[in-house]
Design an enzyme around this catalytic site. Structure first.
Site, PDB file in Angstrom:
ATOM      1  N   ILE A   1       0.832  -1.227   0.000  1.00  0.00           N
ATOM      2  CA  ILE A   1       0.000   0.000   0.000  1.00  0.00           C
ATOM      3  C   ILE A   1       0.855   1.261   0.000  1.00  0.00           C
ATOM      4  CG2 ILE A   1      -0.241   0.135   2.536  1.00  0.00           C
ATOM      5  CD1 ILE A   1      -3.199   0.991   2.003  1.00  0.00           C
ATOM      6  N   THR A   2       2.094   1.173   0.516  1.00  0.00           N
ATOM      7  CA  THR A   2       2.935   2.376   0.586  1.00  0.00           C
ATOM      8  C   THR A   2       3.639   2.676  -0.742  1.00  0.00           C
ATOM      9  OG1 THR A   2       4.766   1.033   1.400  1.00  0.00           O
ATOM     10  CG2 THR A   2       3.405   2.119   3.066  1.00  0.00           C
ATOM     11  N   GLY A   3       3.503   1.789  -1.722  1.00  0.00           N
ATOM     12  CA  GLY A   3       4.172   1.983  -3.012  1.00  0.00           C
ATOM     13  C   GLY A   3       3.372   2.891  -3.938  1.00  0.00           C
TER      14      GLY A   3
ATOM     15  N   ASP B   1       1.674   2.230  -6.773  1.00  0.00           N
ATOM     16  CA  ASP B   1       0.342   1.730  -7.134  1.00  0.00           C
ATOM     17  C   ASP B   1      -0.570   1.647  -5.917  1.00  0.00           C
ATOM     18  OD1 ASP B   1       1.587   1.436  -9.530  1.00  0.00           O
ATOM     19  OD2 ASP B   1       1.122  -0.686  -9.788  1.00  0.00           O
TER      20      ASP B   1
ATOM     21  N   SER C   1      10.524  -4.490  -6.206  1.00  0.00           N
ATOM     22  CA  SER C   1      10.043  -4.317  -7.587  1.00  0.00           C
ATOM     23  C   SER C   1      11.107  -3.766  -8.542  1.00  0.00           C
ATOM     24  CB  SER C   1       8.831  -3.373  -7.579  1.00  0.00           C
ATOM     25  OG  SER C   1       9.249  -2.051  -7.296  1.00  0.00           O
TER      26      SER C   1
ATOM     27  N   SER D   1       3.585  -8.745 -14.267  1.00  0.00           N
ATOM     28  CA  SER D   1       4.391  -7.729 -14.955  1.00  0.00           C
ATOM     29  C   SER D   1       4.739  -8.126 -16.390  1.00  0.00           C
ATOM     30  CB  SER D   1       5.684  -7.536 -14.167  1.00  0.00           C
ATOM     31  OG  SER D   1       6.625  -6.847 -14.931  1.00  0.00           O
TER      32      SER D   1
ATOM     33  N   GLU E   1       7.478  -7.670 -17.535  1.00  0.00           N
ATOM     34  CA  GLU E   1       8.834  -8.222 -17.462  1.00  0.00           C
ATOM     35  C   GLU E   1       8.831  -9.743 -17.657  1.00  0.00           C
ATOM     36  OE1 GLU E   1      12.210  -6.861 -16.779  1.00  0.00           O
ATOM     37  OE2 GLU E   1      11.050  -5.338 -17.800  1.00  0.00           O
TER      38      GLU E   1
ATOM     39  N   TYR F   1      13.879 -10.952 -10.699  1.00  0.00           N
ATOM     40  CA  TYR F   1      12.554 -10.355 -10.451  1.00  0.00           C
ATOM     41  C   TYR F   1      11.517 -10.961 -11.393  1.00  0.00           C
ATOM     42  CZ  TYR F   1       8.793  -6.891 -11.010  1.00  0.00           C
ATOM     43  OH  TYR F   1       7.565  -6.285 -11.118  1.00  0.00           O
TER      44      TYR F   1
ATOM     45  N   PRO G   1      22.780  -7.394 -16.250  1.00  0.00           N
ATOM     46  CA  PRO G   1      23.439  -8.586 -16.811  1.00  0.00           C
ATOM     47  C   PRO G   1      22.668  -9.169 -17.992  1.00  0.00           C
ATOM     48  CG  PRO G   1      23.357  -8.697 -14.420  1.00  0.00           C
ATOM     49  CD  PRO G   1      22.549  -7.507 -14.805  1.00  0.00           C
TER      50      PRO G   1
HETATM   51  P1  NDP Z   1       6.770   0.045  -5.546  1.00  0.00           P
HETATM   52  O1  NDP Z   1       8.177  -0.422  -5.526  1.00  0.00           O
HETATM   53  O2  NDP Z   1       6.491   1.507  -5.619  1.00  0.00           O
HETATM   54  O3  NDP Z   1       6.018  -0.515  -4.245  1.00  0.00           O
HETATM   55  C1  NDP Z   1       6.274  -1.798  -3.745  1.00  0.00           C
HETATM   56  C2  NDP Z   1       5.528  -1.972  -2.442  1.00  0.00           C
HETATM   57  O4  NDP Z   1       5.834  -3.265  -1.904  1.00  0.00           O
HETATM   58  C3  NDP Z   1       5.916  -0.956  -1.353  1.00  0.00           C
HETATM   59  O5  NDP Z   1       4.769  -0.643  -0.609  1.00  0.00           O
HETATM   60  C4  NDP Z   1       6.894  -1.748  -0.499  1.00  0.00           C
HETATM   61  O6  NDP Z   1       7.001  -1.273   0.816  1.00  0.00           O
HETATM   62  C5  NDP Z   1       6.199  -3.108  -0.538  1.00  0.00           C
HETATM   63  N1  NDP Z   1       7.068  -4.203  -0.117  1.00  0.00           N
HETATM   64  C6  NDP Z   1       8.345  -4.447  -0.475  1.00  0.00           C
HETATM   65  N2  NDP Z   1       8.811  -5.539   0.150  1.00  0.00           N
HETATM   66  C7  NDP Z   1       7.801  -5.986   0.930  1.00  0.00           C
HETATM   67  C8  NDP Z   1       7.679  -7.060   1.837  1.00  0.00           C
HETATM   68  N3  NDP Z   1       8.703  -7.889   2.093  1.00  0.00           N
HETATM   69  N4  NDP Z   1       6.495  -7.244   2.470  1.00  0.00           N
HETATM   70  C9  NDP Z   1       5.454  -6.387   2.243  1.00  0.00           C
HETATM   71  N5  NDP Z   1       5.519  -5.349   1.402  1.00  0.00           N
HETATM   72  C10 NDP Z   1       6.688  -5.154   0.751  1.00  0.00           C
HETATM   73  O7  NDP Z   1       6.044  -0.726  -6.740  1.00  0.00           O
HETATM   74  P2  NDP Z   1       4.817  -0.259  -7.667  1.00  0.00           P
HETATM   75  O8  NDP Z   1       3.801   0.379  -6.829  1.00  0.00           O
HETATM   76  O9  NDP Z   1       5.371   0.418  -8.844  1.00  0.00           O
HETATM   77  O10 NDP Z   1       4.289  -1.669  -8.182  1.00  0.00           O
HETATM   78  C11 NDP Z   1       3.279  -2.390  -7.470  1.00  0.00           C
HETATM   79  C12 NDP Z   1       3.341  -3.857  -7.864  1.00  0.00           C
HETATM   80  O11 NDP Z   1       3.132  -3.989  -9.263  1.00  0.00           O
HETATM   81  C13 NDP Z   1       4.675  -4.537  -7.586  1.00  0.00           C
HETATM   82  O12 NDP Z   1       4.407  -5.879  -7.270  1.00  0.00           O
HETATM   83  C14 NDP Z   1       5.412  -4.472  -8.916  1.00  0.00           C
HETATM   84  O13 NDP Z   1       6.347  -5.509  -9.013  1.00  0.00           O
HETATM   85  C15 NDP Z   1       4.237  -4.648  -9.869  1.00  0.00           C
HETATM   86  N6  NDP Z   1       4.385  -4.052 -11.168  1.00  0.00           N
HETATM   87  C16 NDP Z   1       4.697  -2.720 -11.292  1.00  0.00           C
HETATM   88  C17 NDP Z   1       4.738  -2.132 -12.523  1.00  0.00           C
HETATM   89  C18 NDP Z   1       5.078  -0.693 -12.690  1.00  0.00           C
HETATM   90  O14 NDP Z   1       5.397  -0.304 -13.823  1.00  0.00           O
HETATM   91  N7  NDP Z   1       4.992   0.122 -11.665  1.00  0.00           N
HETATM   92  C19 NDP Z   1       4.433  -2.905 -13.749  1.00  0.00           C
HETATM   93  C20 NDP Z   1       4.077  -4.288 -13.493  1.00  0.00           C
HETATM   94  C21 NDP Z   1       4.055  -4.820 -12.250  1.00  0.00           C
HETATM   95  P3  NDP Z   1       8.023  -0.061   1.213  1.00  0.00           P
HETATM   96  O15 NDP Z   1       7.293   1.213   0.877  1.00  0.00           O
HETATM   97  O16 NDP Z   1       8.243  -0.265   2.651  1.00  0.00           O
HETATM   98  O17 NDP Z   1       9.242  -0.224   0.358  1.00  0.00           O
HETATM   99  P1  GDR Z   2      11.805  -1.782 -15.655  1.00  0.00           P
HETATM  100  O1  GDR Z   2      11.904  -0.249 -15.225  1.00  0.00           O
HETATM  101  O2  GDR Z   2      13.087  -2.493 -15.514  1.00  0.00           O
HETATM  102  O3  GDR Z   2      11.160  -1.798 -17.003  1.00  0.00           O
HETATM  103  O4  GDR Z   2      10.838  -2.367 -14.538  1.00  0.00           O
HETATM  104  P2  GDR Z   2      13.136   0.735 -15.051  1.00  0.00           P
HETATM  105  O5  GDR Z   2      12.574   2.096 -15.094  1.00  0.00           O
HETATM  106  O6  GDR Z   2      13.990   0.354 -13.896  1.00  0.00           O
HETATM  107  O7  GDR Z   2      13.986   0.453 -16.396  1.00  0.00           O
HETATM  108  C1  GDR Z   2      13.471   0.674 -17.687  1.00  0.00           C
HETATM  109  C2  GDR Z   2      14.598   0.584 -18.696  1.00  0.00           C
HETATM  110  O8  GDR Z   2      15.475   1.698 -18.528  1.00  0.00           O
HETATM  111  C3  GDR Z   2      16.817   1.236 -18.576  1.00  0.00           C
HETATM  112  N1  GDR Z   2      17.688   2.165 -17.859  1.00  0.00           N
HETATM  113  C4  GDR Z   2      17.675   2.419 -16.540  1.00  0.00           C
HETATM  114  N2  GDR Z   2      16.871   1.958 -15.556  1.00  0.00           N
HETATM  115  C5  GDR Z   2      17.080   2.424 -14.290  1.00  0.00           C
HETATM  116  N3  GDR Z   2      16.271   2.005 -13.310  1.00  0.00           N
HETATM  117  N4  GDR Z   2      18.068   3.310 -13.998  1.00  0.00           N
HETATM  118  C6  GDR Z   2      18.905   3.806 -14.961  1.00  0.00           C
HETATM  119  O9  GDR Z   2      19.787   4.590 -14.674  1.00  0.00           O
HETATM  120  C7  GDR Z   2      18.687   3.343 -16.293  1.00  0.00           C
HETATM  121  N5  GDR Z   2      19.286   3.617 -17.489  1.00  0.00           N
HETATM  122  C8  GDR Z   2      18.668   2.906 -18.420  1.00  0.00           C
HETATM  123  C9  GDR Z   2      16.738  -0.142 -17.941  1.00  0.00           C
HETATM  124  O10 GDR Z   2      17.912  -0.892 -18.272  1.00  0.00           O
HETATM  125  C10 GDR Z   2      15.448  -0.667 -18.561  1.00  0.00           C
HETATM  126  O11 GDR Z   2      15.708  -1.201 -19.811  1.00  0.00           O
HETATM  127  C11 GDR Z   2       9.673  -1.635 -14.115  1.00  0.00           C
HETATM  128  C12 GDR Z   2       9.411  -1.979 -12.634  1.00  0.00           C
HETATM  129  O12 GDR Z   2       8.380  -1.160 -12.160  1.00  0.00           O
HETATM  130  C13 GDR Z   2       8.998  -3.428 -12.490  1.00  0.00           C
HETATM  131  O13 GDR Z   2       8.591  -3.664 -11.147  1.00  0.00           O
HETATM  132  C14 GDR Z   2       7.805  -3.695 -13.420  1.00  0.00           C
HETATM  133  O14 GDR Z   2       7.420  -5.033 -13.324  1.00  0.00           O
HETATM  134  C15 GDR Z   2       8.190  -3.355 -14.852  1.00  0.00           C
HETATM  135  O15 GDR Z   2       8.561  -1.987 -14.906  1.00  0.00           O
HETATM  136  C16 GDR Z   2       7.041  -3.560 -15.825  1.00  0.00           C
END
Ligand code: NDP
Ligand code: GDR
Length: 372
Positions: free
Chosen positions: A36-38, A40, A116, A161, A163, A184, A314
């Site tokens: 909930i703190t993230g 989304d 994430s 995702s 991914e 991941y 990698p």
């Molecule tokens: P965020 O990284 O912003 O939020 C992740 C959340 O998970 C935070 O509230 C975090 O808490 C919590 N969390 C991390 N570890 C744990 C744990 N061990 N137990 C309980 N809670 C935990 O992610 P998003 O909001 O961007 O994404 C939400 C979900 O959707 C994730 O599962 C992500 O992988 C998935 N997703 C996201 C996409 C995107 O583009 N944003 C696309 C596709 C999927 P804390 O605040 O304490 O770190």
């Molecule tokens: P992604 O998002 O890996 O698609 O995962 P991110 O924004 O981290 O990377 C997107 C692309 O940008 C390239 N990149 C960099 N990425 C980061 N983070 N930092 C950099 O400096 C940088 N330079 C280039 C990456 O290599 C990559 O190709 C996100 C997350 O929200 C996942 O949790 C979620 O599942 C997917 O989106 C869909």
């Protein structure tokens, strides 16, 4: 005409009173959100509160407060009007999940919690698997055993995702094979199949949302879009000179997080559980994002960006672009914010933030050189 306009107003009042009464008569729907703190989590909470839900969130204990994204929604729990409630728990702690599911008795469970960050998952692979893959299994099991004991109905949403498609070329839809390219992504594939399995084995109402990248001003600052817009704001205001990035050629289907949480909810409102791709169907390279973001404030990204190989992964995911026809047709969902609007929204927000930082820096309250 005076009479007909007063009649119109009167009808509006009656309509809104009827809607209020209907809401009071309907049992309060209860949602439980992990993560909930993230990013989304905060948008989903806003969305569900506006729909009249009581929203419970699992938060993990940290030495600093991690609830900044929820501050604007917070009402002291001692106040009877508080409809968002937070509880300490963790996806690595099965007992906490079972306890909260049993205590809260949710109608809908949204599993958004995750480590994430794809890049970080190469550095913390087994922690990532524990939270993302086994964490989902733990929450599914908590829901399943709760249903078995109580006979209640509980619906489950799994945050899948794009991914998971990894190396499989676009366009990607629900039938595209998974070829994950990071710890991941492999963990998300496991969580996806755990969810399918609980649906098939136990008849659980469980849905996988396969969401493509979605961003917002609340996006974590080490994801590439937010890292760029934060830098654009700070560079424009004179707080930063350089931005270090990795692979600029990767292509992503970037949407707005506020739009995507509606799709999560819609999946749980259908008659049958299913899996759906959620995407804009439009993709851009990181370089194109740079052009749009720096261009928005009249700067050329090439004057500021340097490549740092430590941001290379990698194994990389080169090209993601979703096909969201199923979500469009079955859920009636479509994105409202396009790429250009998303970039503008994020840059404007980070420009405002940089202006505030400048005031603090100029008055000696923060060190301007501390780069995020
Ligand atoms: P965020 O990284 O912003 O939020 C992740 C959340 O998970 C935070 O509230 C975090 O808490 C919590 N969390 C991390 N570890 C744990 C744990 N061990 N137990 C309980 N809670 C935990 O992610 P998003 O909001 O961007 O994404 C939400 C979900 O959707 C994730 O599962 C992500 O992988 C998935 N997703 C996201 C996409 C995107 O583009 N944003 C696309 C596709 C999927 P804390 O605040 O304490 O770190
Ligand atoms: P992604 O998002 O890996 O698609 O995962 P991110 O924004 O981290 O990377 C997107 C692309 O940008 C390239 N990149 C960099 N990425 C980061 N983070 N930092 C950099 O400096 C940088 N330079 C280039 C990456 O290599 C990559 O190709 C996100 C997350 O929200 C996942 O949790 C979620 O599942 C997917 O989106 C869909």
């Amino acid at each position: 005409s005076k009479i007909s306009s007063s009649l119109g107003e009167y009808q509006e009042v009656i309509k809104s009173k009827m809607a209020e009464t209907k809401q009071q008569l309907e049992p309060l729907r209860v949602a439980l959100i992990s993560g909930i703190t993230g990013q989304d989590g905060s948008y989903l909470t806003e969305f569900l509160l506006a729909k009249g839900y009581e929203v419970h969130g699992i938060i993990r204990r940290s030495s600093n407060f991690n609830t900044q994204r929820l501050e604007h929604l917070y009402i002291d729990p001692h106040n009877s009007s508080a409809r968002m409630k937070l509880h300490y728990g963790d996806l690595t702690d099965a007992s906490s999940l079972r306890k909260w599911v049993d205590t809260i008795c949710p109608d809908e469970v949204y599993n958004l919690g995750a480590q994430s960050h794809v890049g970080v998952s190469f550095e913390n692979p087994d922690y990532t698997a524990d939270v993302v893959a086994t964490g989902a299994l733990r929450l599914l099991e908590a829901v399943r055993t709760h249903i078995e004991t109580t006979g209640r109905k509980v619906k489950y949403y799994q945050a899948g995702s794009s991914e998971m498609y990894g190396a499989t070329p676009p366009p990607q839809d629900e039938t595209t094979i998974f070829h994950p390219r990071s710890p991941y992504a492999v963990s998300k594939v496991a969580a996806h199949w755990y969810t399918v399995n609980y649906r098939e084995a136990y008849g659980l109402f469980a849905c996988n949302g396969i969401l493509f990248n979605h961003e917002s001003p609340r996006r974590g600052e080490n994801f590439v879009t937010r890292k760029i817009t934060r830098a654009v704001g700070r560079i424009k205001i004179g707080l930063q000179k350089k931005l270090f990035l990795g692979n600029l050629q990767a292509s992503r289907d970037w949407g707005f997080a506020g739009d995507y949480v509606e799709a999560m909810w819609l999946m749980l409102q259908q008659d049958k559980p299913d899996d759906y791709v959620v995407a804009t169907e439009d993709s851009h390279t990181v370089e194109e994002f740079l052009e749009a973001a720096f261009g928005y404030v009249g700067l050329n990204w090439k004057d500021y960006v340097a490549i740092d190989p430590r941001y290379f992964r990698p194994s990389e995911v080169d090209n993601l672009r979703g096909s969201a026809a199923k979500a469009r047709e079955a859920l009636g969902w479509k994105p409202k914010v396009d790429f250009k609007q998303l970039v503008a929204m994020m840059v404007e927000s980070d420009l405002e933030r940089a202006k505030r930082e400048k005031v603090l820096a100029d008055n000696g309250f923060i060190d301007a050189h501390q780069q995020p």
